[in-house]
Motif scaffolding. Structure first.
Motif, short mmCIF file in Angstrom:
data_model
loop_
_atom_site.label_atom_id
_atom_site.label_comp_id
_atom_site.label_asym_id
_atom_site.label_seq_id
_atom_site.Cartn_x
_atom_site.Cartn_y
_atom_site.Cartn_z
N TYR A 367 0.86 -1.19 0.00
CA TYR A 367 0.00 0.00 0.00
C TYR A 367 0.89 1.24 0.00
N VAL A 386 -2.40 0.68 -4.47
CA VAL A 386 -1.95 -0.59 -3.91
C VAL A 386 -1.41 -1.45 -5.04
N PHE A 397 -6.33 3.21 -4.05
CA PHE A 397 -6.47 2.83 -2.65
C PHE A 397 -6.96 4.05 -1.88
N VAL A 443 -9.51 -1.96 -0.08
CA VAL A 443 -8.31 -2.11 0.73
C VAL A 443 -7.79 -3.53 0.70
N MET A 449 -10.95 -4.78 -5.50
CA MET A 449 -9.82 -4.04 -6.05
C MET A 449 -9.85 -4.04 -7.57
#
Length: 881
Positions: A367, A386, A397, A443, A449
């Motif tokens: 991250y 990320v 992110f 996250v 994602m």
């Protein structure tokens, strides 16, 4: 005093019930809460939960992200970032003033170390540098004040050292007690957190008008050790590793190692070396950005290769290298996995975190909150993205956190800081006591994602009891000592229970369950679950496994196995009336069944006889294999090992580990001792003048011991394998033992054998005048250290209790359980009062319990019900699972 209402009493009762949840279960729950907020909410429920949580050391909580106004935002397992919350800092001024200073951008966080924050207070005129610097632990409220970064005059003598840069050019000048200096810290690192038990060092990088500086400090110093030099002016990142400070140049990729020592003036640099390094280049890369982070005792270099303009969209590659600082030149080895960890990179703090300790959190992610340590006013916002090491992809992110959270009110960017909290303190419950909105963010979930927005299609199904984590199920299970309670729990959590047996879930380590009572109708009852007799539960599996018509009975047990027989009902009955028609080993939990030779049989293959004289006594023991005809009515059987123990491809009998069954028969006034194994086709029948009355038997240290229950004579039998398969007596010995004290006139006595804590015990039960008047018990341990052997009386069972029944004698570790007291002896045999005279078709069995501490005898009701059509007596049963 205000009186409590009915509602108040109801709430108080509910509060007490929640407060009484065992501490070990609270510990399991805490360990499964990765969020600091969730742990704080658990602690705030009641004093008992707070105390229970303090007893356990759960894995570290997920990192926090500290924003410009000293507010925190927590990472969450469900793919979200919690609403920001400001933590009041314990600084000298009032809390309102501190909040105003943070909101105005006068307080800045410039580093962190295991829950400790490095905070500076900026002067109104920023060209004057920082006015104060301190370390603060917002969870424990501890503060460590550091020397001020701004000094106009210094009254102490200046101490200066000039060090040449080895393998490089130029020098580094270090000064303690400088007459004047102005610093503005942009990054502060610590070698270890305060209070960790080791001496810690603070290293701070200052970027101000008069050039970058490295400042060092240790507790006890009143001034900074300030270092100047060309290697510092090109600073990119700084890290502690193996007692040294490493500074990475942002232009030349040069790495400089500062060795630190301490003298009378304080911490001082003793050596500066340019480390020879060579980093691989990436084609079409425009520039590179570097960060250093320690991971599992290794120093990592995280490199972003940027093609074209700045911004994470233009990153063409991210590489992570392990630096071997012992080689010359330094060796860089690229890695493609973090072994279950994640890395968090921010301008003021970089760290690794063991995400593999939590379910549902993806590992091998890096991250980034990417930006410069000393950005210009109204500069471009920080990049938040990320990197997935598995598929080499990048994704946004924390995209929904407003850029204003990273700026001071005047528009100047304020570097965010990743904070990994150290030891949990009670202060958490005050800091995170209010709920809040969550920001959607990709996250941790890779599916979210991939969308780039963190949105998840559809809502997850509501959780069920069967989804309760295995760790919590195990903690509850460990507190359930009753087999019935464990079975009830198992019926709810069948899926989780099966998962516990898979390779990736180690088996739950459970104490043996409390003893059960097996009734004559093959019903099992847990009589110790609540201190009273529980309802018996019939085990239909037994009848199905036996596959015969009852009447039958259980004549012994070993661990999870029962030894069962049934009457011979074939026609004609004579001459086998009253004999057993079959014998079998049954495991009622696993459903396994192992057949034994029939207790009633005829053979035409030719009998094999052996006569063994009785050592130290008169007469002999005659053993017969394949007797032409025999009919036994077995009342007790003992096993040397469970079935299949010591089994191998060979059919040979291993006397040290194989399952040998020893049984005692009484039919038509005749007694027999018999041996077999599950592999033998017939019993080895033993007769002799030492087997002429009621006996009790017990395997002990490879021998079978037999005691006459009326006179206490003890015999030992050694066995050997005849034709490599049949167990047969090879030695019969009358044990020469010092006689026990004689009983008083009119007192009867009976004897039982039992093993306890690796010792052979003899229990002597005394009756006055008739067998109905039970008056006491004495316990003796067989001592082999003298000739003749001795019976040594015991006044305590060393935390054990003993259970005696007609078919099973067993010692049990009662001190491990609240439900059973130790130093007690529970009798459940034909000498106990058993029949309820009020109804002929009912029974009531009472165990007679003898307390070795005070000599008292108390009844213990173990069950009532209709039993008139079943044979035998109830029996103690000691399953292990």
């Amino acid at each position: 005093m205000e009186e409590m209402t009915i509602d108040d009493y109801g709430w108080e009762a509910r509060r007490r019930s929640w407060a009484e949840i065992p501490a070990d279960i609270i510990g399991v729950v805490v360990a499964r809460l990765p969020s600091v907020e969730d742990r704080a909410r658990l602690r705030s429920v009641c004093q008992a939960w707070r105390a229970a949580a303090r007893l356990h050391r759960p894995p570290p909580p997920l990192p926090l992200l500290m924003l410009s106004n000293l507010a925190f935002s927590g990472f969450c397992v469900d793919g979200a970032i919690a609403e920001t919350r400001r933590i009041p800092l314990p600084v000298e001024e009032e809390e309102e003033e501190a909040a105003a200073a943070a909101a105005a951008g006068d307080l800045r966080c410039v580093g962190s170390c295991e829950g400790w924050l490095a905070v500076v207070r900026q002067k109104k005129a920023r060209y004057l540098g920082d006015g104060a610097c301190f370390l603060v632990n917002p969870f424990s409220r501890e503060v460590v004040n550091l020397p001020p970064p701004f000094v106009s005059t210094h009254l102490v003598d200046v101490y200066t050292r000039s060090l040449p840069i080895i393998n490089g050019s130029g020098v580094v000048d270090c000064t303690i007690h400088a007459a004047q200096y102005v610093m503005s810290f942009c990054k502060v690192i610590l070698s270890s957190p305060p209070g960790s038990g080791s001496v810690y060092t603070v290293a701070a990088i200052s970027v101000h008008r008069n050039g970058p500086k490295l400042a060092l400090w240790r507790p006890g110093m009143t001034s900074w050790c300030i270092c100047y030099g060309g290697c510092i002016s090109k600073f990119s990142d700084v890290a502690f590793y193996q007692g040294k400070v490493y500074i990475l140049s942002k232009l030349t990729t040069n790495l400089f190692a500062f060795e630190i020592t301490e003298d009378d003036c304080g911490v001082m640099v003793s050596r500066v070396e340019r480390c020879v390094t060579e980093l691989p280049q990436v084609k079409d890369s425009y520039g590179q950005r570097w960060n250093m982070v320690e991971w599992h005792g290794k120093l990592l270099l995280v490199v972003r290769y940027i093609g074209g303009s700045e911004g994470w969209h233009n990153i063409c590659k991210v590489s992570i290298f392990v630096m071997d600082v012992s080689a010359n030149p330094f060796r860089f080895t690229e890695i493609n996995s973090l072994d279950g960890d994640c890395i968090f990179i921010s301008p003021c703090s970089s760290m690794s975190f063991p995400t593999c300790q939590y379910d549902g959190i993806e590992d091998d992610l890096v991250y980034f909150i990417d930006g410069y340590l000393y950005p210009a006013k109204n500069g471009p916002p920080f990049d938040k993205f990320v990197y997935n090491m598995r598929d080499c992809t990048l994704a946004p992110f924390a995209a929904d956190i407003l850029d204003d959270n990273f700026r001071a009110p005047d528009g100047r960017l304020m570097s965010p800081t990743c904070v990994m909290k150290g030891t949990t303190k009670d202060r958490e419950s005050e800091m995170f006591s209010k709920g809040g909105r969550r920001y959607s963010s990709p996250v941790f979930r890779s599916a979210a994602m991939a969308t780039g927005t963190g949105a998840v299609s559809g809502l997850p199904p509501p959780p069920s009891w069967s989804d309760l984590p295995l760790g919590i199920v195990g903690a509850v299970l460990r507190r359930l000592h009753s087999s019935a309670d464990r079975a009830a729990l198992r019926s709810v959590f069948r899926r989780s229970w099966r998962a516990a047996t898979r390779r990736d879930y180690p088996p739950l380590a459970l104490a043996a369950p409390l003893p059960l009572v097996l009734y004559p109708n093959f019903a099992l009852s847990s009589v110790f679950s609540d201190g009273a007799a529980a309802t018996g539960h019939r085990v239909p599996l037994l009848a199905a496994l036996l596959d015969v018509a009852f009447p039958g009975q259980c004549i012994g047990c070993f661990e999870d196995w029962l030894v069962c027989t049934w009457l011979r009902l074939s026609i004609p009955l004579y001459p086998t009336v009253g004999a057993d028609g079959g014998c079998v080993l049954v495991n009622p939990f696993s459903g396994e069944k192992v057949s034994l030779p029939s207790p009633t049989a005829t053979h035409s293959c030719g009998a094999i006889k052996r006569s063994v004289p009785i050592s130290n006594g008169n007469g002999e023991v005659v053993c017969t294999i394949h007797a032409d005809e025999y009919a036994m009515a077995i009342y007790k059987a003992v096993l040397s090992a469970p079935p299949n123990a010591g089994s191998s491809s060979s059919s040979e009998l291993d006397l040290g580990s194989s399952c040998i069954v020893a049984a005692v028969s009484q039919r038509k006034g005749e007694y027999k001792l018999a041996f077999c194994t599950p592999e033998t086709p017939s019993w080895c029948i033993c007769e002799g003048n030492c087997i002429k009355s009621h006996i009790d038997i017990e395997f002990y240290q490879g021998k079978l011991y037999m005691v006459d229950t009326r006179n206490g004579d003890l015999f030992a039998f050694e066995l050997e394998a005849h034709e490599r398969v049949f167990p047969v007596v090879s030695l019969a010995e009358c044990c020469l033992i010092e006689k026990l004290p004689s009983a008083e006139d009119g007192v009867r006595q009976t004897y039982n054998l039992v093993q306890s804590l690796g010792k052979l015990l003899l229990l002597v039960r005394y009756f006055r005048e008739s067998w109905d008047q039970f008056v006491g018990v004495r316990v003796f341990e067989l001592s082999f250290n003298s000739n003749p052997w001795k019976w040594v009386e015991k006044k305590s069972l060393d935390g054990e209790s003993i259970f005696i029944s007609s078919s099973c004698n067993k010692s049990f570790a009662a001190s491990q359980y609240e439900e059973i007291e130790d130093d007690h002896i529970y009798f459940l045999d034909s000498l106990c009062p058993k029949f309820n005279t009020k109804k002929s078709d009912s029974y009531s069995y009472c165990s007679q319990v003898y307390n070795m501490r005070d000599g008292r005898i108390n009844p213990f009701l173990i069950g009532t019900g209709s039993m008139n059509s079943y044979l035998g007596l109830p029996m103690w049963f000691f399953p292990t699972k």
